[in-house]
Design a protein around this motif. Structure first.
Motif, PDB file in Angstrom:
ATOM      1  N   ARG A  12       0.957  -1.378   0.053  1.00  0.00           N
ATOM      2  CA  ARG A  12      -0.213   0.015   0.025  1.00  0.00           C
ATOM      3  C   ARG A  12       0.999   1.291   0.141  1.00  0.00           C
ATOM      4  O   ARG A  12       1.787   1.207   0.631  1.00  0.00           O
ATOM      5  CB  ARG A  12      -0.889  -0.054   1.192  1.00  0.00           C
ATOM      6  CG  ARG A  12      -1.892  -1.132   1.245  1.00  0.00           C
ATOM      7  CD  ARG A  12      -2.618  -1.374   2.608  1.00  0.00           C
ATOM      8  NE  ARG A  12      -3.358  -2.370   2.620  1.00  0.00           N
ATOM      9  CZ  ARG A  12      -4.726  -2.472   2.063  1.00  0.00           C
ATOM     10  NH1 ARG A  12      -5.322  -1.495   1.631  1.00  0.00           N
ATOM     11  NH2 ARG A  12      -5.650  -3.452   2.375  1.00  0.00           N
ATOM     12  N   ARG A  35       0.968   5.941  -0.497  1.00  0.00           N
ATOM     13  CA  ARG A  35      -0.027   6.924  -0.461  1.00  0.00           C
ATOM     14  C   ARG A  35       1.002   8.388  -0.559  1.00  0.00           C
ATOM     15  O   ARG A  35       2.037   8.173   0.081  1.00  0.00           O
ATOM     16  CB  ARG A  35      -0.930   7.376   0.606  1.00  0.00           C
ATOM     17  CG  ARG A  35      -1.674   8.439   0.502  1.00  0.00           C
ATOM     18  CD  ARG A  35      -2.885   8.500   1.487  1.00  0.00           C
ATOM     19  NE  ARG A  35      -3.470   9.888   1.544  1.00  0.00           N
ATOM     20  CZ  ARG A  35      -4.396  10.264   2.557  1.00  0.00           C
ATOM     21  NH1 ARG A  35      -4.915   9.421   3.249  1.00  0.00           N
ATOM     22  NH2 ARG A  35      -5.125  11.817   2.253  1.00  0.00           N
ATOM     23  N   LEU A  90      -2.711  10.867  -4.136  1.00  0.00           N
ATOM     24  CA  LEU A  90      -2.390   9.547  -4.704  1.00  0.00           C
ATOM     25  C   LEU A  90      -2.314   8.540  -3.922  1.00  0.00           C
ATOM     26  O   LEU A  90      -1.517   8.366  -3.047  1.00  0.00           O
ATOM     27  CB  LEU A  90      -1.623   9.385  -5.944  1.00  0.00           C
ATOM     28  CG  LEU A  90      -1.421  10.785  -6.995  1.00  0.00           C
ATOM     29  CD1 LEU A  90      -0.134  10.787  -7.716  1.00  0.00           C
ATOM     30  CD2 LEU A  90      -2.600  10.805  -7.932  1.00  0.00           C
ATOM     31  N   SER A  91      -3.098   7.516  -4.082  1.00  0.00           N
ATOM     32  CA  SER A  91      -3.012   6.229  -3.309  1.00  0.00           C
ATOM     33  C   SER A  91      -3.250   5.054  -4.105  1.00  0.00           C
ATOM     34  O   SER A  91      -4.059   4.985  -5.143  1.00  0.00           O
ATOM     35  CB  SER A  91      -3.883   6.123  -2.267  1.00  0.00           C
ATOM     36  OG  SER A  91      -5.093   6.326  -2.424  1.00  0.00           O
ATOM     37  N   ALA A  92      -2.550   3.786  -3.622  1.00  0.00           N
ATOM     38  CA  ALA A  92      -2.723   2.520  -4.661  1.00  0.00           C
ATOM     39  C   ALA A  92      -2.417   1.448  -3.571  1.00  0.00           C
ATOM     40  O   ALA A  92      -1.738   1.496  -2.679  1.00  0.00           O
ATOM     41  CB  ALA A  92      -1.862   2.602  -5.676  1.00  0.00           C
ATOM     42  N   ASN A 103      -2.155  -3.119  -3.638  1.00  0.00           N
ATOM     43  CA  ASN A 103      -2.153  -4.383  -4.598  1.00  0.00           C
ATOM     44  C   ASN A 103      -2.009  -5.417  -3.332  1.00  0.00           C
ATOM     45  O   ASN A 103      -1.108  -5.497  -2.546  1.00  0.00           O
ATOM     46  CB  ASN A 103      -0.845  -4.465  -5.222  1.00  0.00           C
ATOM     47  CG  ASN A 103      -1.045  -5.753  -6.224  1.00  0.00           C
ATOM     48  OD1 ASN A 103      -2.159  -6.428  -6.176  1.00  0.00           O
ATOM     49  ND2 ASN A 103       0.096  -5.799  -6.954  1.00  0.00           N
ATOM     50  N   TYR A 119      -6.685  -5.084  -5.961  1.00  0.00           N
ATOM     51  CA  TYR A 119      -5.815  -3.998  -6.055  1.00  0.00           C
ATOM     52  C   TYR A 119      -6.545  -2.912  -6.514  1.00  0.00           C
ATOM     53  O   TYR A 119      -7.983  -2.921  -6.821  1.00  0.00           O
ATOM     54  CB  TYR A 119      -4.727  -4.299  -7.345  1.00  0.00           C
ATOM     55  CG  TYR A 119      -5.331  -4.495  -8.792  1.00  0.00           C
ATOM     56  CD1 TYR A 119      -5.732  -3.542  -9.608  1.00  0.00           C
ATOM     57  CD2 TYR A 119      -5.772  -5.997  -9.003  1.00  0.00           C
ATOM     58  CE1 TYR A 119      -6.231  -3.870 -10.950  1.00  0.00           C
ATOM     59  CE2 TYR A 119      -6.355  -6.056 -10.339  1.00  0.00           C
ATOM     60  CZ  TYR A 119      -6.634  -5.000 -11.083  1.00  0.00           C
ATOM     61  OH  TYR A 119      -6.939  -5.307 -12.382  1.00  0.00           O
ATOM     62  N   GLU A 141      -6.491   1.833  -7.013  1.00  0.00           N
ATOM     63  CA  GLU A 141      -6.084   3.272  -6.953  1.00  0.00           C
ATOM     64  C   GLU A 141      -7.040   4.213  -6.858  1.00  0.00           C
ATOM     65  O   GLU A 141      -8.181   4.189  -7.305  1.00  0.00           O
ATOM     66  CB  GLU A 141      -5.353   3.540  -8.283  1.00  0.00           C
ATOM     67  CG  GLU A 141      -5.811   3.502  -9.451  1.00  0.00           C
ATOM     68  CD  GLU A 141      -6.099   1.800 -10.099  1.00  0.00           C
ATOM     69  OE1 GLU A 141      -7.167   1.671 -10.723  1.00  0.00           O
ATOM     70  OE2 GLU A 141      -5.335   1.093  -9.639  1.00  0.00           O
ATOM     71  N   ARG A 142      -6.607   5.329  -6.173  1.00  0.00           N
ATOM     72  CA  ARG A 142      -7.713   6.596  -5.964  1.00  0.00           C
ATOM     73  C   ARG A 142      -6.725   7.747  -6.122  1.00  0.00           C
ATOM     74  O   ARG A 142      -5.737   8.056  -5.831  1.00  0.00           O
ATOM     75  CB  ARG A 142      -7.964   6.620  -4.585  1.00  0.00           C
ATOM     76  CG  ARG A 142      -9.025   7.903  -3.926  1.00  0.00           C
ATOM     77  CD  ARG A 142      -9.399   7.470  -2.493  1.00  0.00           C
ATOM     78  NE  ARG A 142     -10.048   8.928  -2.312  1.00  0.00           N
ATOM     79  CZ  ARG A 142      -9.526  10.064  -1.662  1.00  0.00           C
ATOM     80  NH1 ARG A 142      -8.181   9.956  -1.535  1.00  0.00           N
ATOM     81  NH2 ARG A 142     -10.161  10.999  -1.345  1.00  0.00           N
TER      82      ARG A 142
END
Length: 265
Positions: A7, A9, A23-25, A27, A52, A54-55
């Protein structure tokens, strides 16, 4: 096979005090532990799944009287199979308190399954939204908009129920039956609000709201030979159905507050 989760951000001030981006993601993989012993479909670790997404969020404040926030995200789930316990039947036994206890008969060994088609599940979610807050002076105007889409697909094995019955409904021999259940949903919402300044003798707000949803749910029973080839006796499957749906809602609302004293309103 090991699993893992990652994770991250980051917040980026593009223009200090005016424009920023977040931005964050993530998996993640959860390892499987089931073994499928069905002839021709033998596989280990069948119930592995992956998630997974993303934002992205953007905040723009060009002035003290205006702010705009935009958000978009995606999330995906992909499960290859489910962890199920299989047995041929149950033996009911009544205990001294009168409760009926059932004991599985002829169960498969632990962490073992026997299915022609794994219980697969996939889901995709997309979501976007925007919020505009404008305060030109005597009133505050707020607009909130969102749109989302969800697509999912479920698969499971119906061979134990219908495979031996295929010769009685036009088939040439017993075979394999797979259930496929795709689902889709689109949703849009819009809300507009006007608000008075706070702290006065009279405070008020009013607004309108609207939402629109459209969905489609389908059921498909596909037929295959025992060698997992499409059965020519059922070119369109054993059963097919589609159920579309729609939902609409609109509303108008208002609220009025009279602040008579500090203790009474």
């Amino acid at each position: 096979k090991p699993g893992y989760a990652v994770r991250g951000r980051v917040n980026l001030p593009i223009i200090n005090g005016v424009l920023g981006v977040s931005l964050s993601a993530f998996n993640q993989i959860s390892p499987g532990y089931m073994t499928n012993v069905y002839p021709g479909a033998s596989a280990r670790d069948t119930n592995e799944d992956r998630q997974y997404g993303e934002r992205v969020a953007v905040l723009w404040q060009p002035g003290s009287d205006l702010s705009v926030k935009l958000t978009a995200l995606e999330q995906v789930i992909g499960a290859n199979d489910a962890a199920v316990r299989q047995f041929s039947g149950v033996t009911p036994v009544q205990n001294s308190a009168g409760a009926v206890i059932v004991t599985p008969t002829n169960p498969l060994p632990d962490l073992t399954e026997r299915v022609a088609f794994p219980a697969r599940y996939d889901q995709h979610i997309y979501y976007t939204s925007s919020t505009v807050d404008w305060n030109p002076g005597p009133v505050d105007f707020v607009s909130a908009t969102s749109w989302s889409r969800q697509n999912s697909y479920t698969q499971f094995d119906l061979t134990p129920y219908y495979g031996s019955l295929l010769p009685y409904v036009g088939g040439t021999a017993a075979g394999l039956v797979e259930a496929a259940v795709p689902f889709g949903l689109d949703k849009f919402t819009q809300e507009l609000r006007l608000l008075s300044p706070t702290g006065g003798v009279i405070e008020w707000l009013g607004g309108v709201f609207y939402t629109n949803e459209r969905s489609e749910n389908a059921f498909r029973y596909n037929v295959f030979t025992t060698s997992h080839q499409p059965d020519p006796a059922f070119p369109s499957g054993l059963f097919n159905s589609t159920y579309p749906g729609s939902f609409h809602e609109s509303a108008a609302y208002g609220d009025l507050t009279w602040n008579i004293t500090h203790a009474l309103r």
